[in-house]
Scaffold this motif. Structure first.
Motif, PDB file in Angstrom:
ATOM      1  N   VAL A  36       0.841  -1.195   0.000  1.00 57.40           N
ATOM      2  CA  VAL A  36       0.000   0.000   0.000  1.00 57.40           C
ATOM      3  C   VAL A  36       0.881   1.253   0.000  1.00 57.40           C
ATOM      4  O   VAL A  36       0.607   2.228  -0.711  1.00 57.40           O
ATOM      5  N   MET A  37       1.946   1.223   0.791  1.00 57.77           N
ATOM      6  CA  MET A  37       2.844   2.378   0.836  1.00 57.77           C
ATOM      7  C   MET A  37       3.435   2.667  -0.539  1.00 57.77           C
ATOM      8  O   MET A  37       3.493   3.819  -0.988  1.00 57.77           O
ATOM      9  N   ALA A  38       3.870   1.595  -1.237  1.00 58.19           N
ATOM     10  CA  ALA A  38       4.448   1.774  -2.572  1.00 58.19           C
ATOM     11  C   ALA A  38       3.408   2.290  -3.559  1.00 58.19           C
ATOM     12  O   ALA A  38       3.695   3.141  -4.405  1.00 58.19           O
ATOM     13  N   ALA A  39       2.176   1.789  -3.444  1.00 57.88           N
ATOM     14  CA  ALA A  39       1.119   2.220  -4.365  1.00 57.88           C
ATOM     15  C   ALA A  39       0.769   3.685  -4.134  1.00 57.88           C
ATOM     16  O   ALA A  39       0.556   4.453  -5.086  1.00 57.88           O
ATOM     17  N   ILE A  40       0.712   4.094  -2.869  1.00 57.22           N
ATOM     18  CA  ILE A  40       0.416   5.496  -2.558  1.00 57.22           C
ATOM     19  C   ILE A  40       1.536   6.397  -3.076  1.00 57.22           C
ATOM     20  O   ILE A  40       1.286   7.490  -3.601  1.00 57.22           O
ATOM     21  N   GLU A  41       2.782   5.926  -2.944  1.00 55.04           N
ATOM     22  CA  GLU A  41       3.900   6.712  -3.454  1.00 55.04           C
ATOM     23  C   GLU A  41       3.808   6.875  -4.965  1.00 55.04           C
ATOM     24  O   GLU A  41       4.087   7.952  -5.508  1.00 55.04           O
ATOM     25  N   ALA A  42       3.406   5.804  -5.659  1.00 57.52           N
ATOM     26  CA  ALA A  42       3.255   5.893  -7.109  1.00 57.52           C
ATOM     27  C   ALA A  42       2.174   6.903  -7.475  1.00 57.52           C
ATOM     28  O   ALA A  42       2.340   7.704  -8.409  1.00 57.52           O
ATOM     29  N   ALA A  43       1.064   6.866  -6.731  1.00 58.21           N
ATOM     30  CA  ALA A  43       0.000   7.840  -6.985  1.00 58.21           C
ATOM     31  C   ALA A  43       0.493   9.250  -6.679  1.00 58.21           C
ATOM     32  O   ALA A  43       0.200  10.206  -7.410  1.00 58.21           O
ATOM     33  N   GLY A  44       1.265   9.383  -5.590  1.00 61.49           N
ATOM     34  CA  GLY A  44       1.811  10.692  -5.253  1.00 61.49           C
ATOM     35  C   GLY A  44       2.747  11.213  -6.326  1.00 61.49           C
ATOM     36  O   GLY A  44       2.773  12.413  -6.625  1.00 61.49           O
ATOM     37  N   ARG A  45       3.548  10.319  -6.924  1.00 59.81           N
ATOM     38  CA  ARG A  45       4.454  10.744  -8.001  1.00 59.81           C
ATOM     39  C   ARG A  45       3.673  11.241  -9.211  1.00 59.81           C
ATOM     40  O   ARG A  45       4.053  12.220  -9.853  1.00 59.81           O
ATOM     41  N   ALA A  46       2.586  10.548  -9.507  1.00 58.76           N
ATOM     42  CA  ALA A  46       1.762  10.986 -10.639  1.00 58.76           C
ATOM     43  C   ALA A  46       1.192  12.374 -10.379  1.00 58.76           C
ATOM     44  O   ALA A  46       1.170  13.234 -11.273  1.00 58.76           O
ATOM     45  N   LEU A  47       0.745  12.601  -9.161  1.00 58.48           N
ATOM     46  CA  LEU A  47       0.235  13.928  -8.813  1.00 58.48           C
ATOM     47  C   LEU A  47       1.348  14.971  -8.807  1.00 58.48           C
ATOM     48  O   LEU A  47       1.152  16.113  -9.230  1.00 58.48           O
ATOM     49  N   SER A  48       2.550  14.584  -8.324  1.00 61.07           N
ATOM     50  CA  SER A  48       3.680  15.517  -8.308  1.00 61.07           C
ATOM     51  C   SER A  48       4.059  15.953  -9.711  1.00 61.07           C
ATOM     52  O   SER A  48       4.423  17.117  -9.937  1.00 61.07           O
ATOM     53  N   ALA A  49       3.980  15.018 -10.658  1.00 62.26           N
ATOM     54  CA  ALA A  49       4.296  15.374 -12.048  1.00 62.26           C
ATOM     55  C   ALA A  49       3.334  16.449 -12.548  1.00 62.26           C
ATOM     56  O   ALA A  49       3.742  17.403 -13.225  1.00 62.26           O
ATOM     57  N   TRP A  50       2.070  16.314 -12.185  1.00 59.18           N
ATOM     58  CA  TRP A  50       1.089  17.338 -12.579  1.00 59.18           C
ATOM     59  C   TRP A  50       1.373  18.655 -11.853  1.00 59.18           C
ATOM     60  O   TRP A  50       1.270  19.742 -12.434  1.00 59.18           O
ATOM     61  N   GLN A  51       1.732  18.578 -10.580  1.00 63.71           N
ATOM     62  CA  GLN A  51       2.044  19.804  -9.841  1.00 63.71           C
ATOM     63  C   GLN A  51       3.197  20.558 -10.504  1.00 63.71           C
ATOM     64  O   GLN A  51       3.156  21.792 -10.649  1.00 63.71           O
ATOM     65  N   ILE A  52       4.210  19.815 -10.918  1.00 63.12           N
ATOM     66  CA  ILE A  52       5.369  20.448 -11.544  1.00 63.12           C
ATOM     67  C   ILE A  52       5.010  21.019 -12.909  1.00 63.12           C
ATOM     68  O   ILE A  52       5.415  22.136 -13.262  1.00 63.12           O
TER      69      ILE A  52
END
Length: 465
Positions: A36-52
């Motif tokens: 779950v931690m890894a999956a949340i991190e992957a989702a967070g990375r996808a959101l971070s890419a949009w933020q950037i």
């Protein structure tokens, strides 16, 4: 607005109260929790890419050449950093970071309004795919930009970028590991860049230190790599639980029994407190070394002054020369046991208790006592510290009251060179009253020639009214 609605829906799906989240976590096994931690991190990375990407677009639309027509100014913000920070609720530092990486991944805006090719396509692609986190992407892009600024060929920079991205993804490197990898790769590609980089670091080294209003001594420092290595190695050596020794025997490794005993009784100070204590001990040891510079013939020594009554009762305060905040009597007692400290005792009138020697010149011990009593040049309004002063015989060394050979602290005062010379040439006189120096002004200043107490001593007990 479809993009906004999409992310609003994602946020709504992920929301939940703390109890719901805790219940969900409690029902997971260890492996499931990590998944779950890894999956949340992957989702967070996808959101971070949009933020950037969004921050990068805000930066492009807010570039300075657009003036008041730019996005940030048209929204009444003086900079895109303030605009992003206000909209997102993030700190200025985080907003600046997003804008910076967003700018690095965008091509240069051309004169016609178009955009040139992206400078770091491999980083951009890995970021958008979620293979790289925002922090790692920023590290790689920044280091590759440095290589480009140093004049490395575009194909060399592109090869370095691809290598760093591939190594990070393949070997599942953390941001710290990737940072170290970029440093090694930089040295291989641009070995001649070490000298100019070192020159920049040398110019940035600094140490600021001063006393705050609460009595604490606070400061900031920036060390070059070689200076930092000395600090870190010294701290680590002194803090290692497996090392013991003494100044005479040198360091040695503890036996297993000694190590277990010390570990069981380990102190509870925080690491930052231990660091402060270790640096203080290192400086104190160095200050007491035989080859350290001397001041008035003495090694670096803490000059502490306290009244005899306070020292005997263990109450009240003492003063450390050069520090404006008093310390309790318990600290004075500790310093006397463990530090190179000269403790000067005062009577209830503020005079230094006798500990002189019969010599023509004042000794270092006497000079320390005078520095504690006078605090510097005794002339009114003179701010020269003890280290800038000369020792003057209040009553001449050859006088009847003080026959040749007697140089006692109750006959000495500190004067800076200017006022020392001035006293010998002017109508002013200096005398001692109850062990305290007083200036006698000329009659044209004070017809009564009332003696003026001049000492800046800090342990004086004023008589009751």
């Amino acid at each position: 607005m479809q993009i906004a609605a999409r992310f609003q829906g994602i946020a709504a799906d992920l929301r939940g109260d703390a109890g719901e989240k805790d219940a969900a976590m409690a029902g997971l096994g260890d492996e499931d929790l990590l998944e779950v931690m890894a999956a949340i991190e992957a989702a967070g990375r996808a959101l971070s890419a949009w933020q950037i990407r969004v921050a990068g677009e805000v930066g492009v639309r807010s570039r300075s050449e657009l003036g008041d027509e730019g996005l940030s100014r048209s929204q009444n913000f003086t900079s895109p950093v303030k605009l992003v920070s206000t909209v997102t609720g993030t700190s200025a530092r985080e907003s600046k970071s997003r804008l910076e990486i967003g700018r690095r991944l965008r091509g240069t805006v051309l004169l016609g309004g178009g955009e040139g090719p992206a400078p770091f396509p491999a980083v951009a692609q890995a970021l958008d795919e979620g293979s790289l986190g925002a922090e790692t992407a920023s590290i790689i892009a920044s280091r590759c930009a440095e290589l480009a600024e140093r004049g490395c060929a575009p194909d060399v920079v592109a090869s370095a970028e691809q290598t760093l991205v591939d190594e990070t993804i393949t070997n599942h490197l953390t941001a710290d590991q990737t940072s170290r990898l970029t440093t090694h790769l930089r040295e291989v590609i641009d070995p001649d860049g070490a000298e100019p980089r070192d020159e920049r670091l040398q110019q940035q080294r600094s140490l600021t230190i001063g006393q705050a209003s609460d009595g604490m001594i606070r400061g900031r420092f920036a060390l070059t790599p070689e200076q930092g290595s000395v600090w870190l190695a010294s701290i680590q050596a002194m803090q290692s639980p497996r090392i013991a020794g003494s100044p005479s025997s040198g360091p040695r490794f503890l036996t297993e029994d000694e190590y277990v005993a010390q570990t069981a009784t380990a102190d509870i100070h925080s690491q930052v407190q231990k660091n402060a204590d270790t640096i203080t001990e290192l400086i104190a040891r160095a200050a007491g070394a035989p080859d350290m510079p001397r001041l008035n013939g003495a090694t670096t020594t803490l000059n502490v002054h306290i009244t005899l009554d306070n020292l005997e009762t263990g109450r009240g305060v003492g003063w450390i020369d050069g520090i404006n905040e008093p310390v309790p009597a318990s600290t004075i007692a500790q310093l006397r046991c463990s530090s190179p400290t000269a403790v000067t005792l005062f009577n209830d009138r503020g005079a230094v208790l006798y500990h002189g020697k019969t010599e023509r010149l004042f000794t270092p011990a006497q000079n320390r006592a005078l520095a504690a009593r006078d605090g510097g040049c005794v002339w009114p309004d003179c701010d020269r510290p003890p280290s800038f002063c000369e020792t003057h015989h209040a009553n001449e060394w050859v006088s009847a009251d003080h026959p040749p050979g007697r140089t006692d602290i109750d006959n000495g005062v500190l004067l800076c060179h200017f006022h020392h010379s001035h006293l010998h040439k002017s109508s002013w006189k200096l005398t001692m009253q109850s062990g305290v120096p007083h200036l006698i002004p000329p009659r044209w200043i004070d017809i009564e020639q009332t003696p003026i107490p001049t000492t800046r001593r800090r342990t004086t007990h004023r008589p009751a009214a």
